[in-house]
Motif scaffolding. Sequence first.
Motif, PDB file in Angstrom:
ATOM      1  N   TRP A 212       0.924  -1.040   0.373  1.00  0.00           N
ATOM      2  CA  TRP A 212       0.152  -0.110   0.015  1.00  0.00           C
ATOM      3  C   TRP A 212       1.217   1.464   0.258  1.00  0.00           C
ATOM      4  CZ3 TRP A 212      -5.013   0.150  -0.365  1.00  0.00           C
ATOM      5  CH2 TRP A 212      -5.955  -0.808  -0.551  1.00  0.00           C
ATOM      6  N   PHE A 213       0.326   1.795  -1.137  1.00  0.00           N
ATOM      7  CA  PHE A 213       1.128   2.856  -0.710  1.00  0.00           C
ATOM      8  C   PHE A 213       0.549   4.679  -0.675  1.00  0.00           C
ATOM      9  CE2 PHE A 213       5.879   2.326  -2.719  1.00  0.00           C
ATOM     10  CZ  PHE A 213       5.433   1.050  -2.205  1.00  0.00           C
ATOM     11  N   ARG A 214       0.441   5.875  -0.775  1.00  0.00           N
ATOM     12  CA  ARG A 214       0.111   6.315  -0.410  1.00  0.00           C
ATOM     13  C   ARG A 214       0.259   8.314  -0.919  1.00  0.00           C
ATOM     14  NH1 ARG A 214      -0.875   8.100   5.902  1.00  0.00           N
ATOM     15  NH2 ARG A 214       1.248   8.662   6.138  1.00  0.00           N
ATOM     16  N   GLN A 215      -0.520   8.482  -1.456  1.00  0.00           N
ATOM     17  CA  GLN A 215       0.135  10.070  -1.747  1.00  0.00           C
ATOM     18  C   GLN A 215      -0.915  11.109  -1.743  1.00  0.00           C
ATOM     19  OE1 GLN A 215       0.909  10.345  -6.246  1.00  0.00           O
ATOM     20  NE2 GLN A 215       2.047  11.905  -6.039  1.00  0.00           N
ATOM     21  N   ALA A 216      -0.366  12.631  -1.323  1.00  0.00           N
ATOM     22  CA  ALA A 216      -1.555  13.158  -0.345  1.00  0.00           C
ATOM     23  C   ALA A 216      -1.150  14.788  -1.779  1.00  0.00           C
ATOM     24  CB  ALA A 216      -0.984  14.044   0.698  1.00  0.00           C
ATOM     25  N   PRO A 217      -1.466  15.615  -2.140  1.00  0.00           N
ATOM     26  CA  PRO A 217      -2.064  16.701  -3.046  1.00  0.00           C
ATOM     27  C   PRO A 217       0.315  17.336  -2.261  1.00  0.00           C
ATOM     28  CG  PRO A 217      -4.122  17.202  -1.888  1.00  0.00           C
ATOM     29  CD  PRO A 217      -2.860  15.498  -1.020  1.00  0.00           C
ATOM     30  N   GLU A 218      -0.046  17.549  -3.779  1.00  0.00           N
ATOM     31  CA  GLU A 218       1.517  18.224  -4.165  1.00  0.00           C
ATOM     32  C   GLU A 218       2.550  17.270  -2.567  1.00  0.00           C
ATOM     33  OE1 GLU A 218       1.257  21.838  -3.208  1.00  0.00           O
ATOM     34  OE2 GLU A 218      -0.806  22.755  -4.299  1.00  0.00           O
ATOM     35  N   LYS A 219       2.321  16.062  -2.807  1.00  0.00           N
ATOM     36  CA  LYS A 219       3.765  15.355  -1.836  1.00  0.00           C
ATOM     37  C   LYS A 219       3.661  13.807  -2.803  1.00  0.00           C
ATOM     38  CE  LYS A 219       2.993  16.532   2.735  1.00  0.00           C
ATOM     39  NZ  LYS A 219       2.984  16.425   3.644  1.00  0.00           N
ATOM     40  N   GLU A 220       5.017  13.851  -2.842  1.00  0.00           N
ATOM     41  CA  GLU A 220       4.999  12.451  -4.029  1.00  0.00           C
ATOM     42  C   GLU A 220       4.246  11.109  -3.472  1.00  0.00           C
ATOM     43  OE1 GLU A 220       9.828  13.167  -5.218  1.00  0.00           O
ATOM     44  OE2 GLU A 220       9.050  11.802  -3.345  1.00  0.00           O
ATOM     45  N   ARG A 221       4.260  10.569  -4.197  1.00  0.00           N
ATOM     46  CA  ARG A 221       3.236   8.715  -3.278  1.00  0.00           C
ATOM     47  C   ARG A 221       4.516   8.672  -1.924  1.00  0.00           C
ATOM     48  NH1 ARG A 221       0.842   5.081  -8.087  1.00  0.00           N
ATOM     49  NH2 ARG A 221      -0.251   6.945  -8.033  1.00  0.00           N
ATOM     50  N   GLU A 222       4.242   8.290  -1.257  1.00  0.00           N
ATOM     51  CA  GLU A 222       5.186   7.221   0.006  1.00  0.00           C
ATOM     52  C   GLU A 222       4.609   5.759   0.600  1.00  0.00           C
ATOM     53  OE1 GLU A 222       4.800   9.184   3.274  1.00  0.00           O
ATOM     54  OE2 GLU A 222       3.314   9.396   3.559  1.00  0.00           O
ATOM     55  N   PHE A 223       5.696   5.000   0.554  1.00  0.00           N
ATOM     56  CA  PHE A 223       5.197   3.588   1.106  1.00  0.00           C
ATOM     57  C   PHE A 223       4.017   4.094   2.220  1.00  0.00           C
ATOM     58  CE2 PHE A 223       5.735  -0.724   1.372  1.00  0.00           C
ATOM     59  CZ  PHE A 223       6.408  -0.926   3.127  1.00  0.00           C
ATOM     60  N   VAL A 224       3.294   2.680   2.436  1.00  0.00           N
ATOM     61  CA  VAL A 224       3.160   2.769   3.664  1.00  0.00           C
ATOM     62  C   VAL A 224       3.301   1.149   4.428  1.00  0.00           C
ATOM     63  CG1 VAL A 224       0.219   2.637   4.784  1.00  0.00           C
ATOM     64  CG2 VAL A 224       1.476   4.183   2.909  1.00  0.00           C
ATOM     65  N   ALA A 225       2.842   0.277   3.171  1.00  0.00           N
ATOM     66  CA  ALA A 225       3.163  -1.161   4.311  1.00  0.00           C
ATOM     67  C   ALA A 225       2.718  -2.512   3.439  1.00  0.00           C
ATOM     68  CB  ALA A 225       1.552  -1.562   4.712  1.00  0.00           C
ATOM     69  N   GLY A 226       3.441  -2.878   3.562  1.00  0.00           N
ATOM     70  CA  GLY A 226       3.959  -4.268   2.493  1.00  0.00           C
ATOM     71  C   GLY A 226       4.086  -5.807   3.130  1.00  0.00           C
ATOM     72  N   ILE A 227       3.880  -6.537   2.684  1.00  0.00           N
ATOM     73  CA  ILE A 227       3.633  -7.654   2.886  1.00  0.00           C
ATOM     74  C   ILE A 227       3.818  -9.023   1.434  1.00  0.00           C
ATOM     75  CG2 ILE A 227       0.953  -7.803   1.544  1.00  0.00           C
ATOM     76  CD1 ILE A 227       0.444  -9.777   4.347  1.00  0.00           C
ATOM     77  N   ASN A 228       4.413 -10.072   2.097  1.00  0.00           N
ATOM     78  CA  ASN A 228       5.313 -10.846   1.159  1.00  0.00           C
ATOM     79  C   ASN A 228       4.282 -11.865   0.708  1.00  0.00           C
ATOM     80  OD1 ASN A 228       5.157 -12.382   3.690  1.00  0.00           O
ATOM     81  ND2 ASN A 228       6.774 -13.989   3.140  1.00  0.00           N
TER      82      ASN A 228
END
Length: 124
Positions: free
Chosen positions: A36-52
């Motif tokens: 899961w990633f997220r992106q706020a207005p005027e910000k870069e997309r960032e990592f939130v969580a990962g699962i194998n």
Amino acid sequence: QVQLVESGGGLVQAGGSLRLSCAASARTLVNYPMGWFRQAPEKEREFVAGINWSGGSTSYADSVKGRFTISRDNTKNTVYLQMNNLKPEDTAAYYCAAGRGLGLLTTHAAYKDWGQGTQVTVSS
């Protein structure tokens, strides 16, 4: 290519909870590490969580540790993101992504397939 559809976003007050779901078109999700990633207005997309691929390993951004939980149900081809104690700074469009291989992926470039996103808005 895996098609991903997110759901579960919405408007919630600070301190509230939401559960995001990501349904995949693949015959099975077993072969795919998910994130899961997220992106706020005027910000870069960032990592939130990962699962194998098996769900045995997970990783979280420091900003969400202890509040968010990623999980998967390979029998349903679905990945979840349980978000508790939400804060206004969690407001963003949330994207599900599928990678390749057996490892745990934490970078944007490592993921190959992306959903359209679901909006999460947290009011103060």
